[in-house]
Design a protein around this motif. Structure first.
Motif, PDB file in Angstrom:
ATOM      1  N   LYS A   1       3.123   9.985   0.354  1.00 48.22           N
ATOM      2  CA  LYS A   1       1.866   9.460  -0.175  1.00 48.22           C
ATOM      3  C   LYS A   1       1.287  10.389  -1.224  1.00 48.22           C
ATOM      4  O   LYS A   1       0.725   9.944  -2.240  1.00 48.22           O
ATOM      5  CB  LYS A   1       0.877   9.270   0.972  1.00 48.22           C
ATOM      6  N   VAL A   2       1.433  11.717  -1.026  1.00 50.58           N
ATOM      7  CA  VAL A   2       0.948  12.666  -2.027  1.00 50.58           C
ATOM      8  C   VAL A   2       1.750  12.543  -3.316  1.00 50.58           C
ATOM      9  O   VAL A   2       1.213  12.596  -4.421  1.00 50.58           O
ATOM     10  CB  VAL A   2       1.008  14.109  -1.470  1.00 50.58           C
ATOM     11  N   VAL A   3       3.075  12.365  -3.174  1.00 52.90           N
ATOM     12  CA  VAL A   3       3.941  12.306  -4.359  1.00 52.90           C
ATOM     13  C   VAL A   3       3.729  11.009  -5.128  1.00 52.90           C
ATOM     14  O   VAL A   3       3.554  11.008  -6.350  1.00 52.90           O
ATOM     15  CB  VAL A   3       5.413  12.463  -3.941  1.00 52.90           C
ATOM     16  N   THR A   4       3.738   9.899  -4.440  1.00 54.72           N
ATOM     17  CA  THR A   4       3.691   8.603  -5.124  1.00 54.72           C
ATOM     18  C   THR A   4       2.287   8.070  -5.302  1.00 54.72           C
ATOM     19  O   THR A   4       2.054   7.169  -6.113  1.00 54.72           O
ATOM     20  CB  THR A   4       4.520   7.566  -4.345  1.00 54.72           C
ATOM     21  N   GLY A   5       1.324   8.576  -4.529  1.00 57.44           N
ATOM     22  CA  GLY A   5      -0.031   8.059  -4.617  1.00 57.44           C
ATOM     23  C   GLY A   5      -0.244   6.774  -3.854  1.00 57.44           C
ATOM     24  O   GLY A   5      -1.323   6.179  -3.945  1.00 57.44           O
TER      25      GLY A   5
ATOM     26  N   ALA B   1       0.582   4.524  -0.041  1.00 57.13           N
ATOM     27  CA  ALA B   1       1.013   4.622   1.350  1.00 57.13           C
ATOM     28  C   ALA B   1       2.427   4.080   1.503  1.00 57.13           C
ATOM     29  O   ALA B   1       2.905   3.277   0.689  1.00 57.13           O
ATOM     30  CB  ALA B   1       0.051   3.849   2.256  1.00 57.13           C
ATOM     31  N   VAL B   2       3.107   4.537   2.562  1.00 58.38           N
ATOM     32  CA  VAL B   2       4.473   4.086   2.823  1.00 58.38           C
ATOM     33  C   VAL B   2       4.411   2.655   3.335  1.00 58.38           C
ATOM     34  O   VAL B   2       3.704   2.357   4.316  1.00 58.38           O
ATOM     35  CB  VAL B   2       5.159   5.008   3.841  1.00 58.38           C
ATOM     36  N   THR B   3       5.136   1.793   2.644  1.00 54.85           N
ATOM     37  CA  THR B   3       5.115   0.374   3.003  1.00 54.85           C
ATOM     38  C   THR B   3       6.531  -0.162   3.043  1.00 54.85           C
ATOM     39  O   THR B   3       7.474   0.445   2.522  1.00 54.85           O
ATOM     40  CB  THR B   3       4.304  -0.436   1.977  1.00 54.85           C
TER      41      THR B   3
ATOM     42  N   GLN C   1       2.113  -2.016   5.303  1.00 56.99           N
ATOM     43  CA  GLN C   1       2.074  -0.581   5.555  1.00 56.99           C
ATOM     44  C   GLN C   1       2.744  -0.247   6.889  1.00 56.99           C
ATOM     45  O   GLN C   1       2.570  -0.942   7.894  1.00 56.99           O
ATOM     46  CB  GLN C   1       0.626  -0.087   5.561  1.00 56.99           C
ATOM     47  N   ILE C   2       3.501   0.859   6.883  1.00 58.79           N
ATOM     48  CA  ILE C   2       4.203   1.328   8.078  1.00 58.79           C
ATOM     49  C   ILE C   2       3.344   2.388   8.763  1.00 58.79           C
ATOM     50  O   ILE C   2       2.938   3.378   8.126  1.00 58.79           O
ATOM     51  CB  ILE C   2       5.584   1.900   7.716  1.00 58.79           C
TER      52      ILE C   2
END
Length: 751
Positions: free
Chosen positions: A694-698, A700-702, A678-679
């Protein structure tokens, strides 16, 4: 098999839905123009029948069968109506060269697989969520919930006078609209990139526009007439323009169906092979049009069709490859079909009762072979239990109903041969082939010798082979029967054959003699229900598999109910006769196929050797089994290795699955090990972007670390075959007679 197809879904047997690729039916009779189509000929006349009325002058004379073949009943000339394509459009549909077993009608190869391709459900949901987030963000901006800071670039780049009373307000109004448009474009680009809208357009929207421009009901005529199959370019290239014009007119007028087209193409192949002159071919076409080169029965179609056929490619569609990760990418969603090119390597299907072997495999294959037999391309013999539903009586030229009084035909127990040694070898295989391993020497050669010592003398004395009761008496060593045969031989002066009989008498009763065993086995056929059958001098006309050199459609019904052992013995007899006659044909231009609906207890070492020889004789066999346990353990792996096409249905046991997994082997695949980290964002703007993603993909940004390595694994494991194949599905692998092989593919047989 009576239980096959029991659990098929409704609507799979009668009045099936019409498929776009279904060729057009033969049209209803039309008023005949001056050069119109001749009426379909009726059944030919034979010496033992009353003479039939002479055909009309314009009708082609039905082809006569050679001496010794049974007469063929007529078939109706019409087929179910409602096909969606005309014959012209059907012929013009491209058939792209593909891997063995792929349905080539309208087939288009896929583009190379993209390993980073986003799954469809995730792609659409992400695009929708991105659109909603973009609309929410714009609403917050427009309603001022985020302040008016977003307007500062507009006020910075335009003069203040445009927004003051007395100034150039029209310019200010237009500047605001242009600025709002630019904001919309910027938001669309941002959220479109997050939601992958460009991929949604390419994958789902653009194909809809392309299909809207295409006309689904017809195919455009090629600009070059030499490339238009409806114009018979092969004939024109050879100089037969008059024949090509006549056939093209038959196609345009709707007087030709797909069977007629395939049959005339077969006639043209005969001309190209040098077995018929071009002048004779042209004359026949000019006189008879679409009815030229007719089948001996006079039929030009089957009474009804239940499967999807393409007689141009000689294929019958049996299902669709499932969109499953275990299937190769190029096969996912592609139609799968069978044709003589793959059936020539023989096919083995294994599955429990009710899995659909008869309804979804055997019946479509038999129907396809019968259509190709009407096109004079195939000779087919379908064998199954009475009532198994292999096809209507009207769809066959010969129907042998063993043990039923209404049967008009008998089965020749000796395969139509005049050679006692050959007849003895085939009969010994049928009688004790399943127990040959327990005999002295481990095979049936001693049994064949014992039978030959009786069949040779009997034929020399009486000019025919013995019936079942007569053969049983001789094998039992009846003094009256042996004495009568010896007297007949002496009267005929057959001293050499008398010595053969004496040798059999000396061996009778000695240790290791198989005569008593043969007598016990032949007694299974010496029952009252079979009293009128297997009689070389009876009233019924015996059918012999020697007729495989002709395009015959044959169905043999076995009396399985109450006579299971006799049915298995007869199945072994038919399999042995088929392999012997198919390999021994002088003319192998016709593809010969035996379809055995239940091959339980028919596979013997000799039968296995015969199946292996079929491939080089332009012949093949389709065998179905409920389980591999019906085959001797020593022959199971050899059987799977002898056939080129293998099919495992849903519900096979783990033990059967292990055999299939072994023969399908392993493959090298790429294993991807993905590590996510995770970033953690530090900047406010970056935090906002990460929150939106995160809202779009469900998720966390990693950042991902991917390790790719090649590993070897089974194509299909025994556990997957036993537990992961859905109902109505099967795993199929095919091999063509040219040696091309396809991978095992999960097939949806209901699609």
């Amino acid at each position: 098999m009576d239980t096959e197809g029991t659990f098929d879904s409704r609507g799979t047997h009668r009045n099936p839905p019409h498929h776009p690729a279904t060729p057009p039916p033969f049209p209803a009779p039309l008023p005949a123009p001056p050069v119109g189509p001749p009426p379909i000929a009726g059944p030919p006349s034979y010496p033992h029948q009353a003479p039939s009325p002479p055909p009309q002058p314009s009708a082609p004379p039905p082809a006569s069968l050679p001496e010794g073949l049974p007469p063929m009943p007529p078939s109706p000339a019409t087929a179910p109506s409602g096909a969606r394509l005309s014959l012209i459009d059907w012929l013009r549909v491209p058939r792209t060269e593909a891997a063995p077993g792929v349905w080539t009608y309208g087939y288009k190869p896929k583009l190379p697989e993209d390993p980073d391709r986003i799954p469809g459900r995730r792609l659409l949901s992400g695009a929708l969520i991105a659109a909603l987030c973009g609309w929410l963000f714009w609403s917050l901006l427009w309603n001022g919930y985020l302040g008016n800071y977003w307007n500062w670039p507009l006020y910075l780049l335009t003069p203040d006078s445009w927004y003051e009373r007395g100034g150039n307000t029209d310019a200010g109004w237009w500047a605001q609209r242009v600025y709002i448009g630019l904001v919309w474009v910027a938001l669309g680009a941002l959220f479109g990139r997050i939601g992958h809208w460009d991929e949604v357009w390419r994958r789902y929207v653009a194909p809809l526009f392309r299909r809207a421009w295409d006309d689904p009901g017809s195919s455009p005529a090629p600009t070059n007439p030499q490339a238009d199959p409806a114009q018979w370019p092969e004939l024109r290239a050879a100089g037969a323009h008059s024949a090509a014009d006549r056939l093209a007119e038959e196609v345009r007028a709707g007087r030709m169906n797909d069977v007629d087209h395939a049959r005339i193409q077969r006639g043209w192949q005969v001309v190209r092979a040098g077995r018929e002159s071009l002048a004779a071919f042209t004359d026949t076409v000019l006189r008879h049009g679409a009815a030229a080169h007719g089948h001996p029965s006079g039929a030009r179609d089957l009474p009804a069709r239940t499967a999807e056929h393409d007689l141009v490619a000689h294929q019958v569609r049996i299902g669709t490859a499932a969109d499953d990760l275990r299937n190769p990418y190029q096969h996912r969603g592609v139609g799968l079909a069978l044709d003589p090119d793959v059936l020539g390597t023989s096919l083995l299907a294994v599955g429990p009762a009710g899995a659909g072997k008869t309804g979804r495999l055997v019946r479509p294959v038999v129907e396809a072979l019968c259509l190709q037999a009407l096109a004079r391309q195939v000779a087919v013999v379908a064998v199954g239990a009475a009532g198994s539903g292999l096809g209507a009586d009207e769809a066959f030229d010969v129907v042998v109903k063993i043990g039923r009084p209404e049967s008009a035909y008998d089965l020749d127990l000796y395969g139509g041969t005049n050679d006692p040694d050959e007849a003895a070898g085939v009969l010994a295989e049928a009688l004790i082939g399943d127990m040959a391993a327990s005999l002295p020497g481990g095979d049936s050669r001693r049994a064949a010798t014992a039978l030959a010592q009786l069949l040779g003398p009997y034929r020399a004395a009486h000019g025919r082979f013995p019936s079942v009761p007569e053969l049983r008496e001789l094998l039992d060593g009846s003094k009256a029967a042996v004495g009568a045969l010896r007297e007949a031989l002496d009267a005929a002066g057959q001293s050499a054959q008398a010595r053969e009989l004496d040798a059999r008498v000396r061996q009778a009763g000695t240790p290791g003699d198989v005569g008593a065993l043969l007598a016990d086995r032949i007694a299974l056929l010496d029952r009252p229900v079979f009293a009128e059958f297997f009689n070389t001098g009876g009233d019924r006309r015996p059918f012999s598999l020697r007729a495989l050199e002709h395009p015959l459609r044959v169905r043999i019904d076995l009396p399985e109910r109450g006579h299971v052992e006799a049915s298995r013995m007869l199945a072994r007899l038919i399999l042995a006769q088929f392999t012997e006659c198919a390999v021994g044909r002088a003319d192998r231009s016709l593809f010969a196929c035996l379809v055995l609906d239940d091959a339980s207890h028919t596979i013997t070492p000799e039968a296995l050797r015969g199946i292996q020889r079929l491939r080089s004789a332009n012949a093949g066999a389709v065998l179905t089994l409920r389980t591999l346990d019906d085959v001797p353990d020593a022959l199971r792996s050899a059987l799977l290795g002898a056939v080129g096409c293998r099919m495992a249905y849903a519900g096979v046991t783990t033990w059967d699955g292990a055999r299939f997994a072994e023969v399908w082997g392993t493959e090298w695949v790429e294993a991807r090990d993905v590590t996510d980290r995770q970033i953690i964002a530090e900047e406010p703007f970056t935090k906002v972007l990460h929150f939106i993603r995160k809202v779009v993909t469900g998720k966390a940004v990693t950042t991902q670390s991917v390790t790719v390595r090649k590993v070897e694994r089974e194509r299909w494991s025994a556990s997957e075959l036993a537990h992961a194949v859905p109902a109505g599905h099967a795993v199929l692998s095919v091999t063509s007679v040219r040696g091309e092989s396809g991978p095992p593919v999960l097939v949806d047989l209901r699609a």
